[in-house]
Design a protein around this motif. Structure first.
Motif, PDB file in Angstrom:
ATOM      1  N   SER A 158      66.510  -4.521 -15.416  1.00 29.02           N
ATOM      2  CA  SER A 158      67.868  -4.587 -14.879  1.00 29.02           C
ATOM      3  C   SER A 158      68.886  -4.480 -15.989  1.00 29.02           C
ATOM      4  N   GLY A 159      70.026  -3.882 -15.648  1.00 26.31           N
ATOM      5  CA  GLY A 159      71.151  -3.818 -16.572  1.00 26.31           C
ATOM      6  C   GLY A 159      72.178  -4.848 -16.153  1.00 26.31           C
ATOM      7  N   THR A 160      73.406  -4.416 -15.931  1.00 25.87           N
ATOM      8  CA  THR A 160      74.450  -5.335 -15.494  1.00 25.87           C
ATOM      9  C   THR A 160      74.217  -5.740 -14.040  1.00 25.87           C
ATOM     10  N   PHE A 214      69.932  -0.322 -13.283  1.00 27.90           N
ATOM     11  CA  PHE A 214      68.545  -0.565 -13.685  1.00 27.90           C
ATOM     12  C   PHE A 214      67.934   0.716 -14.257  1.00 27.90           C
ATOM     13  N   THR A 215      66.832   0.536 -14.932  1.00 28.28           N
ATOM     14  CA  THR A 215      65.954   1.646 -15.306  1.00 28.28           C
ATOM     15  C   THR A 215      64.561   1.312 -14.800  1.00 28.28           C
ATOM     16  N   ALA A 216      63.787   2.342 -14.539  1.00 26.16           N
ATOM     17  CA  ALA A 216      62.433   2.125 -14.017  1.00 26.16           C
ATOM     18  C   ALA A 216      61.524   3.232 -14.516  1.00 26.16           C
ATOM     19  N   GLN A 217      60.248   2.932 -14.534  1.00 28.48           N
ATOM     20  CA  GLN A 217      59.258   3.906 -14.972  1.00 28.48           C
ATOM     21  C   GLN A 217      58.533   4.477 -13.755  1.00 28.48           C
ATOM     22  N   LEU A 268      63.497   6.604 -14.895  1.00 32.45           N
ATOM     23  CA  LEU A 268      64.553   6.773 -13.897  1.00 32.45           C
ATOM     24  C   LEU A 268      65.687   5.815 -14.207  1.00 32.45           C
ATOM     25  N   GLN A 269      66.893   6.234 -13.909  1.00 33.57           N
ATOM     26  CA  GLN A 269      68.053   5.355 -14.020  1.00 33.57           C
ATOM     27  C   GLN A 269      68.721   5.270 -12.658  1.00 33.57           C
ATOM     28  N   GLY A 309      70.525   4.124  -5.360  1.00 33.13           N
ATOM     29  CA  GLY A 309      70.671   5.474  -5.880  1.00 33.13           C
ATOM     30  C   GLY A 309      70.017   5.580  -7.241  1.00 33.13           C
ATOM     31  N   TYR A 310      69.214   6.620  -7.460  1.00 28.09           N
ATOM     32  CA  TYR A 310      68.570   6.773  -8.767  1.00 28.09           C
ATOM     33  C   TYR A 310      68.330   8.250  -9.046  1.00 28.09           C
TER      34      TYR A 310
END
Length: 488
Positions: free
Chosen positions: A354-356, A372-375, A382-383, A400-401
């Motif tokens: 997670s980001g902000t 967030f970012t994910a693998q 993915l962002q 949304g990503y």
């Protein structure tokens, strides 16, 4: 529905030759007698397991697709289905027959005797005899244990992959193609199963006194629907089914070789009485697009989607993708009951960073938003951004990503949708109603075109001809014919 960026169902890994041979010895005890053919059949799945799986899948179908809210129609279909099943090779299964709320013409059976027909197919058919041949076809899949056979073959194929070269050295060069080969084998067997189910459906209907000549009209209607949709030469649904033209010819050959009862049952009026008032086509109460905005009257929300994106309204989600297929938007209802619990569940998934994270109000609704970012196994990093929004007693997840390379170019579009979720207040949209089938009895000989002029429908004359199983709008029907029309 919660998003999972990786994973899936996988088969057993590579096994030793000793374990494989031991397994084959154990499998020999799993041979059973096929109820339809009387031949011995290798199976890894007992009847009780088959029934249990069917119950679980049926519950899932009813949750995701929903049943048509018409107790009389459900009882009618169930009564006909149970009549056929009681005289089949497996009368003691817990047979169940239901109409699901889906506009696509289709029918399917689950292991153990759980059969479903869509309202789209119910609308397309015109007689009780046609419905019975469809139900008989699906019963045939169950009585012949096609699902069980397919699952057993799949499991055996998984066991065999990677060790065929040990047991049969000449197969070594084919190992890399085994996956495709197994798929082709299953496809061929699936078509064979469809042909056998056609034959069984024909027999079950005939033995119960129905006019089996009506079976060809079902395949003809499906063929016309496919052609009118402008599909490819081989539509996707035909990939696991015989060509409908071939099926029509086969039915006609069977009819020619069969002695029909003196007065076979057709049941046109009984059937049409049951579908009078049935919702036709896509039900706008389940949500619809208008000027780039998705509107859901029953759930009372609206959400904008970027211009040019392809939007699909599924039973559990609204999904959109850009033309490059590297950015996705998704709206679902979260399982959790609070926005905090939903956000924690999503951001706590393995592989997500997670980001902000911020709590705010969006369009008057309490919201938790996060980046967030994910693998992803298939797309790499993915962002994305996600919002959990409290509305109408539920928590909505607006997600949304995009791939890392595409995120910057789609960030504004994703943000517009994620932050655009709002209550639906437009009374016109809130009160929209679906189109429904109405049955009208003609008082004089008429063409369908003349009928359409006197009884306007909300669909084209060509679609109305398919719906009434008439060759064209100029086809003449005699007085007293019951015709379908579509109206709001």
């Amino acid at each position: 529905m919660s998003l999972r960026f990786s994973g899936g169902i996988t088969g057993p890994g590579r096994r030793s030759v000793v374990a494989f041979v031991t397994g084959l010895i154990a499998l020999a005890a799993g041979c059973a007698i096929n109820p339809v053919t009387g031949a011995r059949q290798l199976t890894l799945i007992s009847e009780q397991q088959e029934i249990q799986m069917g119950r679980e899948y049926a519950a899932e179908v009813q949750q995701t697709m929903r049943l048509v809210d018409d107790p009389e129609l459900q009882a009618y279909v169930s009564r006909l289905g149970r009549q056929l099943a009681a005289a089949s090779e497996r009368p003691n299964l817990p047979w169940s027959f239901s109409v699901v709320d889906d506009p696509t013409p289709n029918a399917f059976a689950l292991p153990g005797g759980f059969v479903f027909v869509t309202r789209g197919l119910m609308a397309l058919m015109g007689t009780e005899a046609q419905l019975v041949t469809v139900l008989g076809h699906e019963i045939g899949h169950v009585t012949a244990r096609h699902h069980v056979s397919q699952m057993t073959r799949s499991q055996l194929a998984q066991l065999g992959l990677g060790i065929g070269s040990v047991l049969m050295p000449n197969m070594e060069s084919l190992t890399s193609l085994a996956g495709a080969g197994v798929q082709l084998a299953l496809l061929s067997n699936s078509r064979d199963a469809e042909r056998q189910a056609d034959e069984l459906g024909f027999r079950y209907a005939l033995e119960n006194g129905f006019d089996v000549r009506e079976m060809a009209l079902v395949f003809e209607s499906l063929q016309r629907v496919s052609q009118s949709a402008g599909g490819s030469a081989v539509p996707a649904w035909l990939m696991t089914h015989p060509d409908p033209g071939d099926r029509i010819v086969t039915v006609e050959r069977r009819v020619a070789a069969t002695r029909l009862p003196p007065s076979p049952r057709i049941g046109a009026q009984a059937y049409l009485d049951q579908i009078d008032g049935l919702v036709y086509g896509v039900n706008p109460r389940d949500g619809f697009m208008e000027n780039g905005v998705f509107l859901h009257p029953d759930l009372k929300f609206r959400v904008p989607f970027p211009s040019g994106w392809q939007v699909q309204n599924l039973s559990e989600a609204v999904i959109a993708a850009n033309s490059q297929q590297n950015a996705v938007l998704q709206v679902t209802i979260a399982a959790e009951k609070t926005i905090d619990a939903a956000s924690q569940s999503f951001l706590g998934q393995t592989g997500i960073q997670s980001g902000t994270v911020e709590r705010s109000t969006v369009n008057g609704l309490s919201t938790v938003q996060a980046t967030f970012t994910a693998q992803s196994e298939s797309s790499g990093t993915l962002q994305g951004q996600v919002a959990f929004i409290s509305h109408g007693g539920a928590v909505y997840q607006v997600l949304g990503y995009a791939t890392q390379a595409a995120y910057a170019g789609n960030q504004a579009a994703l943000r517009s949708t994620v932050r655009g979720f709002a209550p639906l207040t437009d009374s016109r949209a809130l009160n929209v109603q679906p189109a429904v089938l109405r049955i009208v009895r003609t008082t004089a000989a008429t063409t369908l075109e003349q009928f359409q002029q006197r009884n306007p429908s909300t669909i084209s004359l060509g679609e109305l001809a398919i719906l009434n199983q008439l060759a064209s709008g100029s086809a003449v029907v005699p007085a007293g014919t019951m015709l379908k029309r579509v109206t709001n």
